[in-house]
Design an enzyme around this catalytic site. Sequence first.
Site, mmCIF file in Angstrom:
data_model
loop_
_atom_site.group_PDB
_atom_site.id
_atom_site.type_symbol
_atom_site.label_atom_id
_atom_site.label_comp_id
_atom_site.label_asym_id
_atom_site.label_seq_id
_atom_site.Cartn_x
_atom_site.Cartn_y
_atom_site.Cartn_z
ATOM 1 N N GLY A 246 -1.346 -6.183 -1.990
ATOM 2 C CA GLY A 246 -1.036 -4.916 -2.653
ATOM 3 C C GLY A 246 -0.140 -4.060 -1.772
ATOM 4 N N LEU A 247 0.334 -2.987 -2.346
ATOM 5 C CA LEU A 247 1.243 -2.077 -1.643
ATOM 6 C C LEU A 247 0.591 -1.469 -0.406
ATOM 7 C CD1 LEU A 247 2.590 -0.098 -4.754
ATOM 8 C CD2 LEU A 247 3.927 -1.692 -3.337
ATOM 9 N N SER A 248 1.417 -1.007 0.497
ATOM 10 C CA SER A 248 0.930 -0.211 1.621
ATOM 11 C C SER A 248 0.219 1.023 1.057
ATOM 12 C CB SER A 248 2.129 0.199 2.492
ATOM 13 O OG SER A 248 1.700 1.009 3.560
ATOM 14 N N GLY A 249 -0.964 1.307 1.550
ATOM 15 C CA GLY A 249 -1.705 2.477 1.058
ATOM 16 C C GLY A 249 -2.562 2.204 -0.164
ATOM 17 N N SER A 250 -2.592 0.945 -0.619
ATOM 18 C CA SER A 250 -3.374 0.637 -1.824
ATOM 19 C C SER A 250 -4.858 0.451 -1.507
ATOM 20 C CB SER A 250 -2.805 -0.602 -2.527
ATOM 21 O OG SER A 250 -2.879 -1.732 -1.677
ATOM 22 N N GLY A 251 -5.193 0.436 -0.231
ATOM 23 C CA GLY A 251 -6.610 0.342 0.141
ATOM 24 C C GLY A 251 -7.057 -1.048 0.557
ATOM 25 N N LYS A 252 -6.112 -1.925 0.880
ATOM 26 C CA LYS A 252 -6.453 -3.306 1.261
ATOM 27 C C LYS A 252 -7.418 -3.349 2.451
ATOM 28 C CE LYS A 252 -2.195 -4.521 2.118
ATOM 29 N NZ LYS A 252 -1.578 -3.202 1.794
ATOM 30 N N SER A 253 -7.041 -2.693 3.529
ATOM 31 C CA SER A 253 -7.870 -2.744 4.748
ATOM 32 C C SER A 253 -9.236 -2.130 4.492
ATOM 33 C CB SER A 253 -7.204 -1.992 5.891
ATOM 34 O OG SER A 253 -5.977 -2.594 6.221
ATOM 35 N N SER B 51 1.842 -8.945 1.591
ATOM 36 C CA SER B 51 2.301 -10.229 1.036
ATOM 37 C C SER B 51 2.945 -10.033 -0.339
ATOM 38 C CB SER B 51 1.150 -11.236 0.978
ATOM 39 O OG SER B 51 -0.027 -10.694 0.404
#
Lengths: 223, 223
Positions: free
Chosen positions: B53-60, B127
């Site tokens: 997902g986009l940067s800032g989408s909450g992946k981490s 990715s």
Amino acid sequence: MRPEPPTSTAELTAPKISPVGNSANIKWHQCSVGKLDRQELLQQKGCVIWITGLSGSGKSTVACALSRALHSRGKLTFVLDGDNVRHGLNRDLSFKAEDRAENIRRIGEVAKLFSDAGVICIASLISPYRKDRAACRALLPEGDFIEVFMDVPLQVCEARDPKGLYKLARSGKIKGFTGIDDPYEPPLDCEIVLKQTERDCASPCDMAEQVISYLEEKGYLMA
Amino acid sequence: MRPEPPTSTAELTAPKISPVGNSANIKWHQCSVGKLDRQELLQQKGCVIWITGLSGSGKSTVACALSRALHSRGKLTFVLDGDNVRHGLNRDLSFKAEDRAENIRRIGEVAKLFSDAGVICIASLISPYRKDRAACRALLPEGDFIEVFMDVPLQVCEARDPKGLYKLARSGKIKGFTGIDDPYEPPLDCEIVLKQTERDCASPCDMAEQVISYLEEKGYLMA
């Protein structure tokens, strides 16, 4: 006007973020489950057992015996075999000098990740140069890099020649082969030496037990 | 005359060795402890949860919540964070196109190793291209690559901007930033979609539970 992030996403920015080194745009995300938690779960300490030695010195066999013996005690291990990794992660690397160094560097980094996961990671690769092994050691906390030297005379390894590589090297079909036309630098201060001679050779299980005794003594087989 | 290998070293050539692909001199060493054994020990199945997902989408954040929730159920997880890996294994890679692809390839290969170790590996990285994600999926046995799409509108991510990167990208200080001047290709057929909008946003714990339900249903939380 940009919308404000909804309140319910406040937690989304929760992980500790801190800048690392000089990469201003790459932050380090600290995760709430850490190495200690995983070690507690596994009842063991993550570490790297780095088995170095000539081709044919029995690295893979000892790695295998060690993995089996630790598994039978309920410990989680993973073997990183230099050859196997060349079929995956390191498939882009050749055998020229800088690629061999990069091969070892990457295995060292991956071993570090496994150790951080709480796994007893057994890395088995020739890794002929002290410099490269020292660099891998430096990645890990003090004590967690356990270097095991397969101390076997070249002539014994060459007599075994399980993969027929010495024969190819002697006939010039492989260049830069460790022990033949490229040096092997034996460790000066490794944690464990597994010595074999033409006359005196411990079984793989006995050698594995030597390593296990070390791990036990140093507290790696408990959390 | 070369000495015969001593009898007691017969076991030293015991591991199954078979040639792989077209690398005649690199053999595949089959180890006596396998993935199934480790899964039995851990009472779980190794797999890769790939959060894109986009940067800032909450992946981490979701990776972290998921790791915490699984750990509290006694499951062994390890988070591979795209940013963190750039400080170690992938420290030699830049942000140019081929290096970004190589960054993803290596993380895919390492995730595969963790999955083989029996670990539930949570990979969290932008990715952005389908091709790269598909290549990582292809490394794993059917079903073991679980793609999780953080479906969050760009404007929500940009409003959060936890690392201030969108601001830098908008002002031209970062080039080729995903979502701004480089495309993000959303998955077409991923296993799990975690949708958030400006108005409707689940908590990280709720999102983690969605993933856990999937894992439970598919049998990954037992051996």
